[in-house]
Each structure stands twice: as structure tokens, then as C-alpha cells.
Scaffold this motif. Sequence first.
Motif, PDB file in Angstrom:
ATOM      1  N   ALA A  28       0.827  -1.207   0.000  1.00  0.00           N
ATOM      2  CA  ALA A  28       0.000   0.000   0.000  1.00  0.00           C
ATOM      3  C   ALA A  28       0.861   1.257   0.000  1.00  0.00           C
ATOM      4  CB  ALA A  28      -0.931  -0.009   1.214  1.00  0.00           C
ATOM      5  N   THR A  29       1.970   1.218   0.711  1.00  0.00           N
ATOM      6  CA  THR A  29       2.878   2.374   0.761  1.00  0.00           C
ATOM      7  C   THR A  29       3.501   2.642  -0.607  1.00  0.00           C
ATOM      8  OG1 THR A  29       3.405   1.895   3.076  1.00  0.00           O
ATOM      9  CG2 THR A  29       4.914   3.344   1.897  1.00  0.00           C
ATOM     10  N   ILE A  30       3.948   1.593  -1.284  1.00  0.00           N
ATOM     11  CA  ILE A  30       4.531   1.744  -2.620  1.00  0.00           C
ATOM     12  C   ILE A  30       3.511   2.333  -3.589  1.00  0.00           C
ATOM     13  CG2 ILE A  30       5.442   0.476  -4.612  1.00  0.00           C
ATOM     14  CD1 ILE A  30       6.663  -1.519  -2.548  1.00  0.00           C
ATOM     15  N   LEU A  31       2.267   1.843  -3.525  1.00  0.00           N
ATOM     16  CA  LEU A  31       1.220   2.357  -4.414  1.00  0.00           C
ATOM     17  C   LEU A  31       0.932   3.830  -4.137  1.00  0.00           C
ATOM     18  CD1 LEU A  31      -0.721   1.759  -6.689  1.00  0.00           C
ATOM     19  CD2 LEU A  31      -2.364   0.888  -5.010  1.00  0.00           C
ATOM     20  N   THR A  32       0.942   4.205  -2.868  1.00  0.00           N
ATOM     21  CA  THR A  32       0.739   5.612  -2.505  1.00  0.00           C
ATOM     22  C   THR A  32       1.790   6.502  -3.153  1.00  0.00           C
ATOM     23  OG1 THR A  32      -0.152   4.919  -0.363  1.00  0.00           O
ATOM     24  CG2 THR A  32       0.505   7.226  -0.580  1.00  0.00           C
ATOM     25  N   VAL A  33       3.035   6.083  -3.063  1.00  0.00           N
ATOM     26  CA  VAL A  33       4.139   6.865  -3.635  1.00  0.00           C
ATOM     27  C   VAL A  33       4.010   6.944  -5.155  1.00  0.00           C
ATOM     28  CG1 VAL A  33       6.641   6.950  -3.960  1.00  0.00           C
ATOM     29  CG2 VAL A  33       5.688   6.334  -1.724  1.00  0.00           C
ATOM     30  N   LEU A  34       3.665   5.828  -5.800  1.00  0.00           N
ATOM     31  CA  LEU A  34       3.533   5.811  -7.255  1.00  0.00           C
ATOM     32  C   LEU A  34       2.439   6.762  -7.732  1.00  0.00           C
ATOM     33  CD1 LEU A  34       3.891   1.980  -8.007  1.00  0.00           C
ATOM     34  CD2 LEU A  34       5.536   3.780  -8.560  1.00  0.00           C
ATOM     35  N   GLY A  59      -2.765   5.790   0.975  1.00  0.00           N
ATOM     36  CA  GLY A  59      -1.952   6.151   2.135  1.00  0.00           C
ATOM     37  C   GLY A  59      -2.621   5.790   3.450  1.00  0.00           C
ATOM     38  N   LEU A  60      -3.926   6.054   3.536  1.00  0.00           N
ATOM     39  CA  LEU A  60      -4.657   5.706   4.763  1.00  0.00           C
ATOM     40  C   LEU A  60      -4.721   4.194   4.954  1.00  0.00           C
ATOM     41  CD1 LEU A  60      -7.522   8.369   4.578  1.00  0.00           C
ATOM     42  CD2 LEU A  60      -5.685   8.256   6.278  1.00  0.00           C
ATOM     43  N   ASN A  61      -4.797   3.456   3.847  1.00  0.00           N
ATOM     44  CA  ASN A  61      -4.775   1.996   3.967  1.00  0.00           C
ATOM     45  C   ASN A  61      -3.437   1.524   4.534  1.00  0.00           C
ATOM     46  OD1 ASN A  61      -5.552  -0.758   3.612  1.00  0.00           O
ATOM     47  ND2 ASN A  61      -4.383  -0.809   1.719  1.00  0.00           N
ATOM     48  N   ALA A  62      -2.339   2.108   4.073  1.00  0.00           N
ATOM     49  CA  ALA A  62      -1.024   1.733   4.601  1.00  0.00           C
ATOM     50  C   ALA A  62      -0.962   1.964   6.108  1.00  0.00           C
ATOM     51  CB  ALA A  62       0.069   2.532   3.890  1.00  0.00           C
ATOM     52  N   LEU A  63      -1.485   3.095   6.574  1.00  0.00           N
ATOM     53  CA  LEU A  63      -1.484   3.395   8.012  1.00  0.00           C
ATOM     54  C   LEU A  63      -2.394   2.445   8.788  1.00  0.00           C
ATOM     55  CD1 LEU A  63      -1.573   7.308   7.992  1.00  0.00           C
ATOM     56  CD2 LEU A  63       0.344   5.848   8.676  1.00  0.00           C
ATOM     57  N   SER A  64      -3.486   2.006   8.164  1.00  0.00           N
ATOM     58  CA  SER A  64      -4.462   1.170   8.874  1.00  0.00           C
ATOM     59  C   SER A  64      -3.893  -0.177   9.302  1.00  0.00           C
ATOM     60  CB  SER A  64      -5.707   0.946   7.998  1.00  0.00           C
ATOM     61  OG  SER A  64      -5.450   0.014   6.952  1.00  0.00           O
ATOM     62  N   PHE A  65      -2.813  -0.642   8.651  1.00  0.00           N
ATOM     63  CA  PHE A  65      -2.225  -1.926   9.031  1.00  0.00           C
ATOM     64  C   PHE A  65      -1.547  -1.872  10.399  1.00  0.00           C
ATOM     65  CE2 PHE A  65      -2.574  -2.676   4.432  1.00  0.00           C
ATOM     66  CZ  PHE A  65      -3.166  -3.933   4.454  1.00  0.00           C
ATOM     67  N   LEU A  66      -1.328  -0.673  10.912  1.00  0.00           N
ATOM     68  CA  LEU A  66      -0.768  -0.569  12.260  1.00  0.00           C
ATOM     69  C   LEU A  66      -1.720  -1.152  13.300  1.00  0.00           C
ATOM     70  CD1 LEU A  66       0.736   3.041  12.126  1.00  0.00           C
ATOM     71  CD2 LEU A  66       2.012   0.882  12.181  1.00  0.00           C
ATOM     72  N   ALA A  67      -3.039  -1.053  13.058  1.00  0.00           N
ATOM     73  CA  ALA A  67      -4.018  -1.539  14.037  1.00  0.00           C
ATOM     74  C   ALA A  67      -3.917  -3.047  14.271  1.00  0.00           C
ATOM     75  CB  ALA A  67      -5.429  -1.135  13.618  1.00  0.00           C
ATOM     76  N   PRO A  68      -3.961  -3.899  13.234  1.00  0.00           N
ATOM     77  CA  PRO A  68      -3.812  -5.343  13.501  1.00  0.00           C
ATOM     78  C   PRO A  68      -2.424  -5.714  14.005  1.00  0.00           C
ATOM     79  CG  PRO A  68      -3.883  -4.929  11.141  1.00  0.00           C
ATOM     80  CD  PRO A  68      -4.243  -3.648  11.815  1.00  0.00           C
ATOM     81  N   ILE A  69      -1.401  -4.974  13.593  1.00  0.00           N
ATOM     82  CA  ILE A  69      -0.054  -5.270  14.087  1.00  0.00           C
ATOM     83  C   ILE A  69       0.015  -5.070  15.599  1.00  0.00           C
ATOM     84  CG2 ILE A  69       2.340  -4.437  14.081  1.00  0.00           C
ATOM     85  CD1 ILE A  69       1.964  -3.933  11.034  1.00  0.00           C
ATOM     86  N   VAL A  70      -0.541  -3.956  16.078  1.00  0.00           N
ATOM     87  CA  VAL A  70      -0.568  -3.700  17.523  1.00  0.00           C
ATOM     88  C   VAL A  70      -1.411  -4.749  18.239  1.00  0.00           C
ATOM     89  CG1 VAL A  70      -1.338  -2.080  19.306  1.00  0.00           C
ATOM     90  CG2 VAL A  70      -0.115  -1.227  17.299  1.00  0.00           C
ATOM     91  N   SER A  71      -2.567  -5.108  17.675  1.00  0.00           N
ATOM     92  CA  SER A  71      -3.439  -6.120  18.283  1.00  0.00           C
ATOM     93  C   SER A  71      -2.724  -7.455  18.414  1.00  0.00           C
ATOM     94  CB  SER A  71      -4.711  -6.299  17.447  1.00  0.00           C
ATOM     95  OG  SER A  71      -5.471  -5.116  17.425  1.00  0.00           O
ATOM     96  N   LEU A  72      -2.017  -7.857  17.364  1.00  0.00           N
ATOM     97  CA  LEU A  72      -1.295  -9.129  17.390  1.00  0.00           C
ATOM     98  C   LEU A  72      -0.178  -9.131  18.424  1.00  0.00           C
ATOM     99  CD1 LEU A  72      -1.178  -9.759  13.542  1.00  0.00           C
ATOM    100  CD2 LEU A  72      -2.218 -11.301  15.214  1.00  0.00           C
ATOM    101  N   LEU A  73       0.433  -7.977  18.641  1.00  0.00           N
ATOM    102  CA  LEU A  73       1.487  -7.888  19.644  1.00  0.00           C
ATOM    103  C   LEU A  73       0.933  -7.930  21.068  1.00  0.00           C
ATOM    104  CD1 LEU A  73       3.739  -5.146  17.973  1.00  0.00           C
ATOM    105  CD2 LEU A  73       4.217  -7.606  18.134  1.00  0.00           C
ATOM    106  N   LEU A  74      -0.365  -7.556  21.239  1.00  0.00           N
ATOM    107  CA  LEU A  74      -0.963  -7.484  22.575  1.00  0.00           C
ATOM    108  C   LEU A  74      -1.673  -8.762  23.004  1.00  0.00           C
ATOM    109  CD1 LEU A  74      -2.497  -3.857  22.580  1.00  0.00           C
ATOM    110  CD2 LEU A  74      -0.473  -4.660  23.823  1.00  0.00           C
TER     111      LEU A  74
END
Length: 405
Positions: free
Chosen positions: A95-101, A179-194
Motif C-alpha cells: 500500500a505504501t509503494i502504491l501511494t508513492v507511485l 496512504g490511509l490503507n497503509a497506516l491502517s495496518f498498524l491496528a492489527p499489528i498492535v493487536s497481534l502484539l498485545l
Amino acid sequence: MQTSTFGRVFKAFQYRDFRLMWFGACMSSIGTWMQIVAQGWLIYRLSHSAFLLALDQFLGGIPIFLFSLIGGVVADRIERRKVLLASQYVQMASATILTVLVATGLTHVWPILCLSFMSGLAQAFGGPAYSALIPTLVDREDMPNAIALNSIQFNLAVTIGPALAGIALAKVGEKWCFGLNALSFLAPIVSLLLITTRFLPVSTGESMFTSLKEGIKFVRKQGSMEALIVLAFCMTALAMPMRTYIPVFVKDIFHRGPGTYGNLLSLMGLGSICGSLGVAAMGNIRHKGRFAIIGLICLGAAIAGFSLSRSLPLSYTMLAIVGASMMAVFATVTSLVQLITTNEMRGRVMSVYNCAFRGGMPMGNLMSGWLVPVFTAPVVLSVNGLLLILMALYFLLLQRRVAAL
């Protein structure tokens, strides 16, 4: 009475780890659907090609069809949380690469198609791990409720994501959706760590190929499981192309813009939430198979109705019915598969199921991509709706292994 109904519908929320996973997945799904809407719109804007719309869906789904079985073996041999984390990192990078492109003036479709394949590959490993992890977060009797609530988070995202994407497309452009989709992946990453739940695989010394054969053997021993997997494949192959071609209906039939596109997907998502809530409220009901088949008949009729409609209000109504019936069928069939499966086989069995369920999407989209330019989208999708009805009648009247569950 109201409290008891509310508690019954949302019973799985009493488990902390399930709540964490639910909210993390919901936030990520909202971002994903913002990208799906923007990506479909961008491809059609750049190419005005119905075939490339279908090809994008095919390339996003074919890795799931090809590699999910391996992903299921991995989910039974490695801690599922770690597999999911790796999948989230890869999808965030895409998602980040697509945002930049897009921000730097993308004019070709091929990079979008390549990134769709990359995300699909990550989902081929993350999907079986996620499907196997969710039931372990709750007690067995609450598993159908957890699966239905998991469907709700997905469809809540289908309602919110397209609406936000429609606004973003009209106001600030596609790059913000990506860009917002790229940021949204932080939510499941934090959940998985908790989360504290851990799946500790038992080492058997089997090769990956032997483990895969054991999973397929387990599926084949359960006659009803084979029928459920066939039903899942056919349902997605025939139903999912409708979502792919909504931009064609919006631009070429209703002559509207991205706002209408977002509204159509949001209403479909709203119907899906209602269908999932209904399944969650019913809980561990009897005759799940018959209920799923009736839902399949409703799904086929609604798809045919939407395809033939030339009235926007009628199309809104048909899509809401499509969403409700599709999620009722999906949640019920998934519950049946999960209840039949043992935990040590869950990753492999769910990979076979996901391979069928998700594999039907690229196959259906590829076939429709060839047929739509020849016969038009309304004709192809209305025939798909009719075929869904005929398939449901076959499982109801002739091949009764699903109806008997």
C-alpha cells in the motif's frame, strides 16, 4: 430482554483477545476497502477497460488459490500470530509503494496489477493463519457467534470504507485512500502484539508435503466438508464478479460518479452487517445447511435483480439484499467447516476452504472478464444469479449432504 438479546448477539466480545483482534482487523479492513474502491476507480479511469478491472481482481486472488494450501501447512507448524504479522508487514509495504507511485503521477496500470499480486501472496499465508486463530480465542460453544461477529467487522468496513473512499476520491484523490490503507495496518499489528493466546505447534517430524496430504485426507473423510467446499467455490465464482463490475454500472448505465459508487458499496456493506447480526443473534442454530441454501437462493435472485435494474433506488435495494444474503451464507458455511474441524488440523482445513472460497473469486472474475465485453455486464451477471439459484436447488433437492447439516 434487550440486555439479554444484546449480550447474545455480542457474546464473543467477552473474550479480551477476540476484542483486540476484532478491532484491529476492523480498522485494517476499512483501509483495505478504501483502497479497493480507489484502485478500481483508478484502473477504470486510466484504461476504461472492464477486462483490466477483472484482471486486477484475478491477480489479487490467484495467489490465494495457488498458495493457500501451503499457507495452511505453515499455520499448523509455526505460531499463527507470527505468520499474521509477516502478512501485515508485506501488505503495508504494498500500500505504501502504491501511494508513492500515485503521488508521483502514475499513468500505467501494470504496477497496480503487480502490487495486487504481492498483496494476494501475503494474504495466501495470512488468511489460513487468521481463520485458524479466531476460533481459538473463544470457547467452542461461542465459535459460531465469533465467526458471525468477525463477518460483521468485515462488513462494517465494507460500509464505512467505500463511503470514506467516495469522499476522498471526490475531494483529495486516490493517493489518500492508498496512504490511509497503509497506516491502517498498524491496528492489527498492535493487536497481534498485545494478544496473549498462543498456538504452540507440536513437532511431528512430517515433511510439509506429508502434512498437506494429511489435511486433504481429513477433508475427504468428511463427505459434508467436500460439499461445503464445492459450494463455497461456486458461490464466490458466480457472486463476486458483481462487485467487480459495479464501476461499469455506475459510469455506463447510471452515468454517475465516485460518490454513487461509494454509496452502492456502502449499502451492500450495510446489508452484510444486517445479515451477520442476524446469524450472530441466532447463535448455534440447528439446520445450518438448509439455512445456507435458502440464503443462496436469495443471493442469486438479488444479483439477477441488480443486473437487470435501471432504477438507482431499486439497485440500492438489491445490493442491500445481496450483502445480507451473502454474509448469512458465508458465516453459516464457515461455522459448519470450523465446527467439523479439530484444532491441530485447523490451519490446513481452513486453507483448503479458503483456497476454494477465495479461489473462486479470480476464476469467476477471469471468466467474466472474457464474457462481459461480448455479452455486456448486465447479461453475464444476471446469468450468474440464475446459476446460483440452480446450484442451491441442486444442493437442496438432489445432493442433500449440506441440507442435512
